[in-house]
Design an enzyme around this catalytic site. Structure first.
Site, PDB file in Angstrom:
ATOM      1  N   ASN A 114      -1.090  11.017   8.432  1.00 15.56           N
ATOM      2  CA  ASN A 114      -2.307  10.468   9.009  1.00 15.56           C
ATOM      3  C   ASN A 114      -3.394  11.515   9.234  1.00 15.56           C
ATOM      4  O   ASN A 114      -4.504  11.169   9.618  1.00 15.56           O
ATOM      5  CB  ASN A 114      -1.994   9.729  10.308  1.00 15.56           C
ATOM      6  N   THR A 134      -3.532  -1.781   8.230  1.00 16.20           N
ATOM      7  CA  THR A 134      -3.499  -3.237   8.335  1.00 16.20           C
ATOM      8  C   THR A 134      -2.191  -3.890   7.959  1.00 16.20           C
ATOM      9  O   THR A 134      -1.531  -3.514   7.011  1.00 16.20           O
ATOM     10  CB  THR A 134      -4.579  -3.890   7.460  1.00 16.20           C
ATOM     11  N   LYS A 159       2.756  -6.976   4.210  1.00 13.91           N
ATOM     12  CA  LYS A 159       2.587  -5.537   3.934  1.00 13.91           C
ATOM     13  C   LYS A 159       2.127  -4.840   5.208  1.00 13.91           C
ATOM     14  O   LYS A 159       1.469  -5.438   6.049  1.00 13.91           O
ATOM     15  CB  LYS A 159       1.590  -5.290   2.816  1.00 13.91           C
ATOM     16  N   GLU A 171       5.523   3.950   7.978  1.00  9.90           N
ATOM     17  CA  GLU A 171       5.306   5.276   7.386  1.00  9.90           C
ATOM     18  C   GLU A 171       5.550   6.414   8.359  1.00  9.90           C
ATOM     19  O   GLU A 171       5.068   6.402   9.481  1.00  9.90           O
ATOM     20  CB  GLU A 171       3.859   5.384   6.921  1.00  9.90           C
ATOM     21  N   THR A 187       0.883  -1.165   0.000  1.00  5.60           N
ATOM     22  CA  THR A 187       0.000   0.000   0.000  1.00  5.60           C
ATOM     23  C   THR A 187       0.923   1.218   0.000  1.00  5.60           C
ATOM     24  O   THR A 187       1.371   1.630  -1.065  1.00  5.60           O
ATOM     25  CB  THR A 187      -0.956  -0.042   1.204  1.00  5.60           C
ATOM     26  N   SER A 226      -9.396  12.585   3.360  1.00  9.17           N
ATOM     27  CA  SER A 226      -9.990  13.801   2.790  1.00  9.17           C
ATOM     28  C   SER A 226      -9.378  14.082   1.430  1.00  9.17           C
ATOM     29  O   SER A 226      -8.453  13.437   1.001  1.00  9.17           O
ATOM     30  CB  SER A 226      -9.777  14.977   3.732  1.00  9.17           C
TER      31      SER A 226
END
Lengths: 384, 384
Positions: free
Chosen positions: B379, B180, B169, B260, B147, B384
């Site tokens: 995050n 996830t 992942k 991340e 992702t 949005s």
């Protein structure tokens, strides 16, 4: 106002030189009686600063004649020598305040953990503060306990013939330079220590204990309630508790509103929980979810993160009976998509999250802050 | 390598169009036997995505013929219709993979919560993936489940005559766009479901379960272990568990290293705890302390924040017997100041925190990441 709103108290706030900036950093609050009842609640962190250990012992006696508060150093994790420093502070206050014993003087400190206090500055500061004590000194005392607070925080509840007032600094561990929440509440009501203790515990349970700015717990948190009896009035138990609760709630809300690095105040209300404990557990889980805190910062009504936070608790609920509103828009109904998330307006500082567990009729409100780059910046550039 | 390192497996990774970028977003892993044993562990979040509910039911049978994994949507909090979508995905895979039943096909999804999957794209994707199945397809499958991962993650443990391999992942809820952790581990060892289950639980307990990037728990976390028996070898229980653990540990470390928004990987080792549970509780408390995570980001050896995190646990310890090392410098000794904090060099990505509870001889290692402005940015700019 502040701690001198109630009769029988004087206070002062001075610059002892603990802060390099030269700003006021030492406060003194004195109870002139005729009564000197006191109660206190302290951090539940098992690593407790020297002034917390000291003041807990003082409070066990139920009598407090004065409180010395300093910013510029937490005196935590400083070993036996740190405890001696706190003891010396109380002894100094006893010496300059005639007729008091060190065993009746509470001490509270806030600042970096793991550093000894500069006693050569602090002790003269106590003497200086004693010389400036005034029945109008409440504001100055509130200013002297500020650390990174942008404003000093005071509150008052006036009743017929008696008064409760208080001052506060910090919000949990949030203030980066100077950890800790310190609160002193005073009253001229005529009450025994046991009555104060009951009112204080009942009040903090639903106010300071439900403020969760960043999930961290300080080694120094201290909330004291002192009664002078100077009004001569002994209010009914419930009426007194309600006044103390009003002052505590007011101060707690101010702490959240001034939390460092925060751009939003989040009011999390859990409704229809099976028990109040369930409601508090769910509220705290939502309050501490970093992903949700980031989403609120980004004004993103990301209800999935609310659900995933609820899902980590042991509270009674069925996943497909959960409802979530953000600013009163029920974006999640029955554990799935509800009203249009575009209807949620998150521009204002206060954001309201309502979590409906559909499991009973208990509830609780927890206050939190968002997670921001400013928070990270301020807390990563801390002691270096 | 990856899930096709072991004999008896084919895999594919394709672009079904779920991701707007056009990147691969659908993976298929097929077990060609002769055996099709399987075991799985899933998120302990009580709010569980449709594919988790589905796959738990499939795994209850102990047989898995294939796994369909998609990024681009978590299919969580999507109600009965979302569950029907997962069911339809399994039916489609059964249809295109001759001789398989939908009840033996696991499904895993990752992405935004609260949105239905575009089934008009996903189902043709399954067909496309089936057409591209290859015994060399493991890398492509690992790429398709990425992702916001910057690299795909695979690991292999080769033994004499049999092999364990896997792909992963995500890291907990950390990936902002697509929450996830999804993991598929395969082996050609010849083992019953019960043996797989035992090895998988023992392995995840000390690997994936001890990775705590941001304290958040996903609604979709899934770890599957499939055995084809194609090697004809039935390894001893401990030898097999060790190989699975090796693959899981390798993948878990890669997840933390690619989390991340993180700039540091924090290895928290708790030593001399009274019990392993105590060690894990203390490790997690340190791992989740936002103030400490900020300090690590700022390369600040702020051991006071480690102590205050330990102090919130129920583990057995005495505050004045706690020792803390940061990158092997014992900055805290006996709950107070230890070696000079200026000796701590925190320039490198990996930071080691050692917490010595002086309470026994148990221990545990927890991996975490620091808290950064990038984390907040990624995050808060999410859905949005």
């Amino acid at each position: 106002m502040s701690v001198t709103a109630a009769k029988g108290f004087t206070a002062a706030g001075v610059a002892a030189g603990l802060k390099e900036s030269g700003a006021p950093d030492l406060a003194l609050v004195v109870n002139h009686g005729p009564r000197r009842s006191a109660a206190g609640v302290f951090t539940s962190n098992r690593v407790q600063a020297a002034p917390v250990l000291w003041s807990k012992a003082v409070l066990a006696g139920g009598t407090v004649s004065a409180v010395v508060l300093n910013s510029g150093g937490a005196n935590a994790c400083t070993g036996p020598l740190g405890f001696q420093d706190t003891h010396a502070t109380a002894e100094k206050a006893a010496e300059v305040l005639d007729g008091h014993s060190a065993g009746e003087i509470a001490v509270a400190s806030t600042g970096l953990i793991g550093l000894r206090l500069p006693m050569d500055l602090l002790l003269p500061g106590v003497e200086k503060a004693a010389a400036e004590l005034s029945p109008h000194g409440g504001e100055k005392a509130a200013i002297a306990i500020k650390t990174t607070d942008t404003t000093h925080k005071t509150a008052v509840a006036e009743r017929t013939g008696w008064t409760v007032g208080g001052m506060a600094k910090g919000a949990g561990m949030l203030a980066p330079g100077l950890a800790t929440m310190l609160v002193v509440v005073t009253t001229d009501a005529d009450l025994e220590p046991a009555a104060l203790d009951e009112a204080l515990r009942e009040s903090t349970r639903t106010t300071f204990d439900r403020v969760d700015s960043d999930g961290c717990m300080s080694t120094n948190d201290t909330v004291l309630l002192l009664a002078s009896g100077a009004s001569g009035v002994t209010p009914p138990r419930e009426e007194f508790t309600e006044a103390v609760r009003e002052v505590c709630a007011d101060l707690a809300r101010q702490l959240i509103g001034d939390a460092e690095g925060a751009s939003k105040d989040i009011r999390i209300e859990v409704v229809n929980a099976a028990t109040e404990d369930d409601a508090v557990e769910v509220g705290r889980s939502i309050a501490r979810n970093n992903l949700l805190k980031c989403a609120v910062h980004g004004e993103d009504p990301n209800w999935g993160r609310v659900l995933s936070a609820i899902g980590t608790t042991s509270a009674a609920f069925e996943p497909d009976e959960l409802n979530v509103a953000i600013n009163d828009v029920w974006v999640c109904r029955n554990g799935s998509v509800g009203e249009d998330r575009d209807l949620v307006d998150m521009r204002y500082r206060e954001v309201r999250i309502t979590a409906d567990l559909s499991a009973g009729d208990a509830g609780a409100v927890i206050w939190a802050n968002d997670l921001t780059a400013d928070y990270v910046h301020e807390n990563s550039a801390y002691s270096s």
